[in-house]
Design a protein around this motif. Structure first.
Motif, PDB file in Angstrom:
ATOM      1  N   ARG A 224       0.847  -1.375   0.042  1.00 28.84           N
ATOM      2  CA  ARG A 224       0.055  -0.042   0.101  1.00 28.84           C
ATOM      3  C   ARG A 224       0.777   1.218   0.020  1.00 28.84           C
ATOM      4  O   ARG A 224       0.375   2.207  -0.240  1.00 28.84           O
ATOM      5  CB  ARG A 224      -0.792   0.051   1.064  1.00 28.84           C
ATOM      6  N   GLY A 225       2.121   0.950   0.146  1.00 27.21           N
ATOM      7  CA  GLY A 225       3.090   2.193   0.049  1.00 27.21           C
ATOM      8  C   GLY A 225       2.717   3.188   1.279  1.00 27.21           C
ATOM      9  O   GLY A 225       3.032   4.570   0.949  1.00 27.21           O
ATOM     10  N   ALA A 226       2.305   2.939   2.407  1.00 28.65           N
ATOM     11  CA  ALA A 226       2.057   3.885   3.409  1.00 28.65           C
ATOM     12  C   ALA A 226       2.268   2.982   4.840  1.00 28.65           C
ATOM     13  O   ALA A 226       2.419   1.929   4.958  1.00 28.65           O
ATOM     14  CB  ALA A 226       0.608   4.174   3.393  1.00 28.65           C
ATOM     15  N   GLU A 227       2.000   3.869   5.876  1.00 24.92           N
ATOM     16  CA  GLU A 227       2.376   3.511   7.410  1.00 24.92           C
ATOM     17  C   GLU A 227       0.890   2.588   7.603  1.00 24.92           C
ATOM     18  O   GLU A 227      -0.015   3.172   7.323  1.00 24.92           O
ATOM     19  CB  GLU A 227       2.454   4.391   8.219  1.00 24.92           C
ATOM     20  N   ARG A 228       1.012   1.553   8.190  1.00 20.99           N
ATOM     21  CA  ARG A 228      -0.046   0.786   8.756  1.00 20.99           C
ATOM     22  C   ARG A 228       0.121   0.432  10.192  1.00 20.99           C
ATOM     23  O   ARG A 228       1.139   0.091  10.521  1.00 20.99           O
ATOM     24  CB  ARG A 228      -0.274  -0.470   7.761  1.00 20.99           C
ATOM     25  N   VAL A 229      -0.961  -0.068  10.670  1.00 18.17           N
ATOM     26  CA  VAL A 229      -0.809  -0.768  12.075  1.00 18.17           C
ATOM     27  C   VAL A 229      -1.771  -1.838  11.971  1.00 18.17           C
ATOM     28  O   VAL A 229      -3.053  -1.853  11.330  1.00 18.17           O
ATOM     29  CB  VAL A 229      -1.492   0.240  12.822  1.00 18.17           C
ATOM     30  N   PHE A 230      -1.203  -3.067  12.499  1.00 19.28           N
ATOM     31  CA  PHE A 230      -1.802  -4.290  12.676  1.00 19.28           C
ATOM     32  C   PHE A 230      -1.894  -5.010  13.912  1.00 19.28           C
ATOM     33  O   PHE A 230      -0.961  -4.697  14.801  1.00 19.28           O
ATOM     34  CB  PHE A 230      -1.143  -5.311  11.611  1.00 19.28           C
ATOM     35  N   ARG A 231      -3.080  -5.640  13.958  1.00 18.04           N
ATOM     36  CA  ARG A 231      -3.530  -6.154  15.331  1.00 18.04           C
ATOM     37  C   ARG A 231      -2.991  -7.401  15.354  1.00 18.04           C
ATOM     38  O   ARG A 231      -3.009  -8.288  14.606  1.00 18.04           O
ATOM     39  CB  ARG A 231      -5.028  -6.349  15.652  1.00 18.04           C
ATOM     40  N   LEU A 232      -2.122  -8.010  16.157  1.00 21.45           N
ATOM     41  CA  LEU A 232      -1.596  -9.159  16.234  1.00 21.45           C
ATOM     42  C   LEU A 232      -2.500 -10.440  16.205  1.00 21.45           C
ATOM     43  O   LEU A 232      -2.041 -11.511  15.500  1.00 21.45           O
ATOM     44  CB  LEU A 232      -0.343  -9.333  17.307  1.00 21.45           C
ATOM     45  N   SER A 233      -3.398 -10.280  16.984  1.00 23.00           N
ATOM     46  CA  SER A 233      -4.404 -11.385  16.991  1.00 23.00           C
ATOM     47  C   SER A 233      -5.083 -11.603  15.790  1.00 23.00           C
ATOM     48  O   SER A 233      -5.576 -12.640  15.476  1.00 23.00           O
ATOM     49  CB  SER A 233      -5.559 -10.955  18.242  1.00 23.00           C
ATOM     50  N   ARG A 234      -4.961 -10.667  14.632  1.00 25.35           N
ATOM     51  CA  ARG A 234      -5.485 -10.902  13.459  1.00 25.35           C
ATOM     52  C   ARG A 234      -4.375 -11.506  12.362  1.00 25.35           C
ATOM     53  O   ARG A 234      -4.871 -11.821  11.352  1.00 25.35           O
ATOM     54  CB  ARG A 234      -6.148  -9.886  12.863  1.00 25.35           C
ATOM     55  N   ILE A 235      -3.238 -11.680  12.894  1.00 30.26           N
ATOM     56  CA  ILE A 235      -2.454 -12.464  11.806  1.00 30.26           C
ATOM     57  C   ILE A 235      -2.314 -13.943  12.038  1.00 30.26           C
ATOM     58  O   ILE A 235      -2.476 -14.557  13.212  1.00 30.26           O
ATOM     59  CB  ILE A 235      -0.996 -12.201  12.619  1.00 30.26           C
ATOM     60  N   THR A 236      -2.536 -14.590  11.075  1.00 33.21           N
ATOM     61  CA  THR A 236      -2.918 -16.047  10.787  1.00 33.21           C
ATOM     62  C   THR A 236      -1.583 -16.601  10.402  1.00 33.21           C
ATOM     63  O   THR A 236      -0.785 -16.192   9.503  1.00 33.21           O
ATOM     64  CB  THR A 236      -4.042 -16.300   9.836  1.00 33.21           C
ATOM     65  N   GLY A 237      -1.232 -17.804  10.666  1.00 34.57           N
ATOM     66  CA  GLY A 237      -0.157 -18.551  10.028  1.00 34.57           C
ATOM     67  C   GLY A 237       1.117 -17.984  10.628  1.00 34.57           C
ATOM     68  O   GLY A 237       1.076 -17.452  11.716  1.00 34.57           O
ATOM     69  N   ARG A 238       2.195 -18.253   9.867  1.00 34.18           N
ATOM     70  CA  ARG A 238       3.571 -18.010  10.415  1.00 34.18           C
ATOM     71  C   ARG A 238       4.211 -16.716   9.866  1.00 34.18           C
ATOM     72  O   ARG A 238       3.865 -16.323   8.760  1.00 34.18           O
ATOM     73  CB  ARG A 238       4.715 -19.163   9.940  1.00 34.18           C
ATOM     74  N   VAL A 239       4.820 -15.932  10.745  1.00 31.40           N
ATOM     75  CA  VAL A 239       5.630 -14.787  10.246  1.00 31.40           C
ATOM     76  C   VAL A 239       6.742 -15.009   9.451  1.00 31.40           C
ATOM     77  O   VAL A 239       7.857 -15.649  10.118  1.00 31.40           O
ATOM     78  CB  VAL A 239       5.804 -13.740  11.343  1.00 31.40           C
ATOM     79  N   ARG A 240       6.865 -14.742   8.274  1.00 30.61           N
ATOM     80  CA  ARG A 240       8.103 -14.918   7.497  1.00 30.61           C
ATOM     81  C   ARG A 240       9.128 -13.857   7.464  1.00 30.61           C
ATOM     82  O   ARG A 240       8.468 -12.932   7.187  1.00 30.61           O
ATOM     83  CB  ARG A 240       7.930 -15.648   6.361  1.00 30.61           C
ATOM     84  N   SER A 241      10.503 -13.956   7.635  1.00 23.90           N
ATOM     85  CA  SER A 241      11.375 -13.035   7.617  1.00 23.90           C
ATOM     86  C   SER A 241      11.758 -12.792   5.722  1.00 23.90           C
ATOM     87  O   SER A 241      11.651 -13.860   5.304  1.00 23.90           O
ATOM     88  CB  SER A 241      12.535 -13.140   8.165  1.00 23.90           C
ATOM     89  N   ARG A 242      12.077 -11.750   5.554  1.00 21.61           N
ATOM     90  CA  ARG A 242      12.817 -11.537   4.119  1.00 21.61           C
ATOM     91  C   ARG A 242      14.090 -10.595   4.543  1.00 21.61           C
ATOM     92  O   ARG A 242      14.115 -10.011   5.282  1.00 21.61           O
ATOM     93  CB  ARG A 242      11.754 -10.544   3.455  1.00 21.61           C
ATOM     94  N   GLY A 243      15.026 -11.091   3.702  1.00 31.14           N
ATOM     95  CA  GLY A 243      16.587 -10.718   3.785  1.00 31.14           C
ATOM     96  C   GLY A 243      16.632  -9.316   3.534  1.00 31.14           C
ATOM     97  O   GLY A 243      17.790  -8.899   3.783  1.00 31.14           O
ATOM     98  N   SER A 244      15.809  -8.925   2.559  1.00 35.09           N
ATOM     99  CA  SER A 244      16.337  -7.379   1.902  1.00 35.09           C
ATOM    100  C   SER A 244      15.905  -6.281   3.219  1.00 35.09           C
ATOM    101  O   SER A 244      15.359  -6.656   4.049  1.00 35.09           O
ATOM    102  CB  SER A 244      15.011  -7.172   0.885  1.00 35.09           C
ATOM    103  N   GLY A 245      16.425  -5.166   3.029  1.00 38.98           N
ATOM    104  CA  GLY A 245      16.461  -4.107   3.883  1.00 38.98           C
ATOM    105  C   GLY A 245      15.158  -3.258   3.685  1.00 38.98           C
ATOM    106  O   GLY A 245      14.502  -3.436   2.971  1.00 38.98           O
ATOM    107  N   PHE A 246      15.090  -2.173   4.637  1.00 35.64           N
ATOM    108  CA  PHE A 246      13.843  -1.370   4.514  1.00 35.64           C
ATOM    109  C   PHE A 246      14.137  -0.263   3.368  1.00 35.64           C
ATOM    110  O   PHE A 246      15.150  -0.088   3.061  1.00 35.64           O
ATOM    111  CB  PHE A 246      13.924  -0.584   5.934  1.00 35.64           C
ATOM    112  N   THR A 247      13.009  -0.255   2.844  1.00 35.84           N
ATOM    113  CA  THR A 247      13.062   0.653   1.505  1.00 35.84           C
ATOM    114  C   THR A 247      12.477   1.992   2.120  1.00 35.84           C
ATOM    115  O   THR A 247      12.656   2.977   1.406  1.00 35.84           O
ATOM    116  CB  THR A 247      12.020   0.350   0.384  1.00 35.84           C
TER     117      THR A 247
END
Length: 342
Positions: A224-247
């Motif tokens: 979405r190209g913007a700041e967002r806030v996510f509630r952890l209880s609505r995250i489903t499945g596993r959190v996967r890491s990505r090797g690239s840096g912050f953009t």
């Protein structure tokens, strides 16, 4: 092996704290028995491996022993620094590097904590007890004890009729905490309150914060190209890491609570009317501007209405019925149908 390493670290710390001048690697190697024994074993192993292969095997054994000691010493030095010991590196006139730990740099000032401050530390420690930092939290409290925290003050003890708690039940908390610390992008499936199926989010995580018993993640949503806030209880499945840096640049101040509060109607300029079961919804009652008893186990409340109130009302399930405005009632029903459909 753990006992041997602990003894080696203790002896190294005592050498560095007890010296008045920087000690070189060579001097430390000759002064600490564990290093002497390890060097002897390494020489024997390397010499036996090289025996009969080529001339000069003794030199090869000595080089292998030196490499092994250097690796061990660097690991030990890093471990002591991780434990909080301030180790200085000083280069002598002859160019040889020496090490020492000055006592004035490793002495904590007097620490005094009252009951409220100790309770705050205990609350923070309880949060980390439910995650990977449990050992670090316990170690921090032990250091405070050693530094003068009164024995009669228990940081884990409740100091009132109500004991404060910050729950950390979401499986996503630990990987997201580490990703925030390491500035590492993540990917996870996220189910919005009004969606029947979760969608994939690519996020650069900034900060985690607890608000009204729920944990939230603030970060940059790449899709979405913007700041967002996510509630952890609505995250489903596993959190996967990505090797690239912050953009995207990380802001100096991340206002998680202010963002979530605005979504939950904290900055509302309108009013909504709801029916609420008499024995339920105490957070709603705390926000209500008016409460009227209807009988038959129901009350009628006037509450501030702003963006996100529908998502909050859905959490109370059958205990809440929206009377007006009509658009709020429709939004709540849509969210309930989405939950039922999922």
């Amino acid at each position: 092996m753990a006992i041997a390493k602990a003894e080696r670290l203790m002896n190294l710390a005592l050498c560095l704290l007890g010296t008045r001048r920087p000690l070189s690697k060579r001097e430390l190697r000759e002064s600490i028995e564990a290093y002497v024994e390890a060097s002897g074993r390494d020489r024997s192993v390397a010499s036996g491996r090289d025996r009969g292969v080529a001339p000069g095997s003794e030199k090869g054994a000595a080089a292998a022993s030196d490499d092994s000691f250097n690796r061990m010493f660097e690991r030990d030095k890093d471990d002591l620094r991780e434990l909080g010991l301030v180790i200085e590196t000083v280069e002598g006139l002859d160019g040889e590097v020496g090490y020492l730990a000055r006592r004035d740099s490793n002495r904590l000032p007097p620490i005094t904590l009252d009951a409220e401050e100790a309770a705050a530390l205990g609350l923070a420690a309880k949060v980390w007890q439910q995650a990977r930092l449990a050992g670090a939290a316990s170690g921090a409290l032990q250091k405070l004890r050693a530094a003068g925290l009164p024995e009669d003050v228990d940081p884990y003890e409740a100091h009132g009729a109500l004991e404060p708690r910050i729950p950390v039940h979401e499986a996503a908390f630990e990987p997201l905490m580490l990703a925030c610390r390491d500035r590492r992008p993540v990917v996870f499936d996220y189910r919005k309150a009004n969606a029947a199926q979760p969608g994939t989010r690519h996020v650069e995580p900034w900060a985690l914060e607890c608000w009204r018993g729920h944990w939230y993640l603030a970060g940059f949503d790449r899709d979405r190209g913007a700041e967002r806030v996510f509630r952890l209880s609505r995250i489903t499945g596993r959190v996967r890491s990505r090797g690239s840096g912050f953009t995207a640049p990380v802001p100096d101040v991340v206002t998680v609570r202010e963002t979530v509060a605005s979504w939950a109607g904290e900055s509302a300029d309108r009013s909504a009317r709801i029916r609420l079961r008499a024995d339920a919804g105490y957070p709603l009652r705390a926000k209500a501007t008016a409460v009227r008893e209807l009988g038959d186990g129901w009350d009628e409340l006037d509450i501030p209405y702003g963006h996100g109130l529908d998502a909050w009302l859905v959490e109370f399930g059958p205990d809440v019925v929206v009377l007006e405005p009509a658009e709020l009632r429709v939004d709540v029903l849509d969210r309930l149908r989405a939950v039922a459909g999922s």
